[in-house]
Write a protein that holds these residues in place. Structure first.
Motif, mmCIF file in Angstrom:
data_model
loop_
_atom_site.group_PDB
_atom_site.id
_atom_site.type_symbol
_atom_site.label_atom_id
_atom_site.label_comp_id
_atom_site.label_asym_id
_atom_site.label_seq_id
_atom_site.Cartn_x
_atom_site.Cartn_y
_atom_site.Cartn_z
ATOM 1 N N VAL A 1 0.879 -1.185 -0.138
ATOM 2 C CA VAL A 1 0.020 0.002 0.054
ATOM 3 C C VAL A 1 0.954 1.317 -0.020
ATOM 4 N N PRO A 2 0.769 2.395 -1.012
ATOM 5 C CA PRO A 2 1.462 3.338 -0.964
ATOM 6 C C PRO A 2 1.598 4.055 0.480
ATOM 7 N N ASP A 3 2.705 4.562 0.924
ATOM 8 C CA ASP A 3 2.510 5.569 2.198
ATOM 9 C C ASP A 3 2.536 6.828 1.920
ATOM 10 N N GLU A 4 2.976 7.424 0.412
ATOM 11 C CA GLU A 4 2.885 8.699 -0.088
ATOM 12 C C GLU A 4 1.756 8.932 -0.815
ATOM 13 N N GLY A 5 1.340 10.148 -0.943
ATOM 14 C CA GLY A 5 0.400 10.610 -2.043
ATOM 15 C C GLY A 5 0.654 10.553 -3.412
ATOM 16 N N PHE A 6 -0.422 10.358 -4.274
ATOM 17 C CA PHE A 6 -0.249 10.599 -5.645
ATOM 18 C C PHE A 6 -1.454 11.139 -6.413
ATOM 19 N N GLY A 7 -1.291 11.340 -7.295
ATOM 20 C CA GLY A 7 -2.459 11.983 -8.098
ATOM 21 C C GLY A 7 -2.452 12.123 -9.538
ATOM 22 N N PHE A 8 -3.453 12.529 -10.414
ATOM 23 C CA PHE A 8 -3.417 12.702 -11.807
ATOM 24 C C PHE A 8 -3.973 13.911 -12.294
ATOM 25 N N SER A 9 -3.810 14.195 -13.493
ATOM 26 C CA SER A 9 -4.455 15.553 -14.158
ATOM 27 C C SER A 9 -5.948 15.432 -14.234
ATOM 28 N N ASP A 10 -6.690 16.351 -13.514
ATOM 29 C CA ASP A 10 -7.977 16.362 -13.536
ATOM 30 C C ASP A 10 -8.921 14.868 -13.404
ATOM 31 N N TYR A 11 -8.153 13.982 -12.592
ATOM 32 C CA TYR A 11 -8.729 12.756 -12.356
ATOM 33 C C TYR A 11 -8.424 12.359 -11.023
ATOM 34 N N TYR A 12 -9.579 11.920 -10.118
ATOM 35 C CA TYR A 12 -9.432 11.299 -8.893
ATOM 36 C C TYR A 12 -9.426 10.022 -8.730
ATOM 37 N N HIS A 13 -8.227 9.177 -8.789
ATOM 38 C CA HIS A 13 -8.406 7.772 -8.927
ATOM 39 C C HIS A 13 -8.630 6.991 -7.480
ATOM 40 N N THR A 14 -9.845 6.328 -7.660
ATOM 41 C CA THR A 14 -9.996 5.764 -6.264
ATOM 42 C C THR A 14 -9.712 4.087 -6.259
ATOM 43 N N ALA A 15 -9.611 3.760 -7.475
ATOM 44 C CA ALA A 15 -9.263 2.103 -7.693
ATOM 45 C C ALA A 15 -8.013 1.688 -6.903
ATOM 46 N N TRP A 16 -7.768 0.442 -6.786
ATOM 47 C CA TRP A 16 -6.669 -0.145 -6.225
ATOM 48 C C TRP A 16 -5.471 -0.412 -7.364
ATOM 49 N N SER A 17 -5.980 -0.385 -8.403
ATOM 50 C CA SER A 17 -5.104 -0.549 -9.595
ATOM 51 C C SER A 17 -4.594 0.859 -10.042
ATOM 52 N N LYS A 18 -3.464 0.785 -11.076
ATOM 53 C CA LYS A 18 -3.107 1.957 -11.898
ATOM 54 C C LYS A 18 -4.032 2.450 -12.766
#
Length: 149
Positions: A109-126
């Motif tokens: 499980v990621p310890d640090e934050g992540f994100g994507f341009s104009d998209y909030y990813h809620t799934a466990w996969s990439k």
């Protein structure tokens, strides 16, 4: 008269050839990234710019930019990336809290934050590149809401 015709034709030919080798002026734009939901001021924000789904899948960014988090106010920060040619892009973010330039994990499980341009990813996969890509035809502003698991 023949003396003047040959130099004139030669001059016209040289002008035409030189015009065909000049490239049209390329426009460059900026991507302004508004990052929200940053949980602290530790470390750096790492923005990875991708141009293709294949490179995103292989985790080979086209450009990587690091930003100090000293400008974070109210859990928000703005980052500007300049000198980008028109085209298709996607921006991925890592909130690299320990500044080691990689995502840290605990029990997968990621310890640090992540994100994507104009998209909030809620799934466990990439996510898929298509979910956060955009066309850059002028200066562009995207928002990335950082997700912590």
């Amino acid at each position: 008269m023949k003396r003047f015709v040959f130099p004139f034709i030669l001059f016209a030919f040289v002008c035409l050839v030189s015009l065909s080798f000049t490239s049209p002026s390329t426009s460059y734009y900026s991507i302004t990234v508004k990052v929200t939901n940053i949980r602290n001021n530790s470390g750096k924000l790492q923005l990875q710019i991708y141009r293709t789904a294949e490179n995103f899948k292989k985790e080979i960014p086209w450009k990587v930019r690091l930003f100090e988090k000293d400008a974070v106010k109210n859990n928000t920060m703005t980052c500007v990336i300049t000198g980008i040619e028109p085209g298709e892009y996607g921006v991925a973010l890592l909130d690299d809290e320990n500044a080691n330039k990689e995502m840290d994990y605990s029990m997968f499980v990621p310890d640090e934050g992540f994100g994507f341009s104009d998209y909030y990813h809620t799934a466990w996969s990439k996510p898929k590149f298509e979910s956060f890509k955009f066309q850059l035809k002028e200066d562009k502003t995207v928002t990335i809401k950082v997700r912590y698991v």
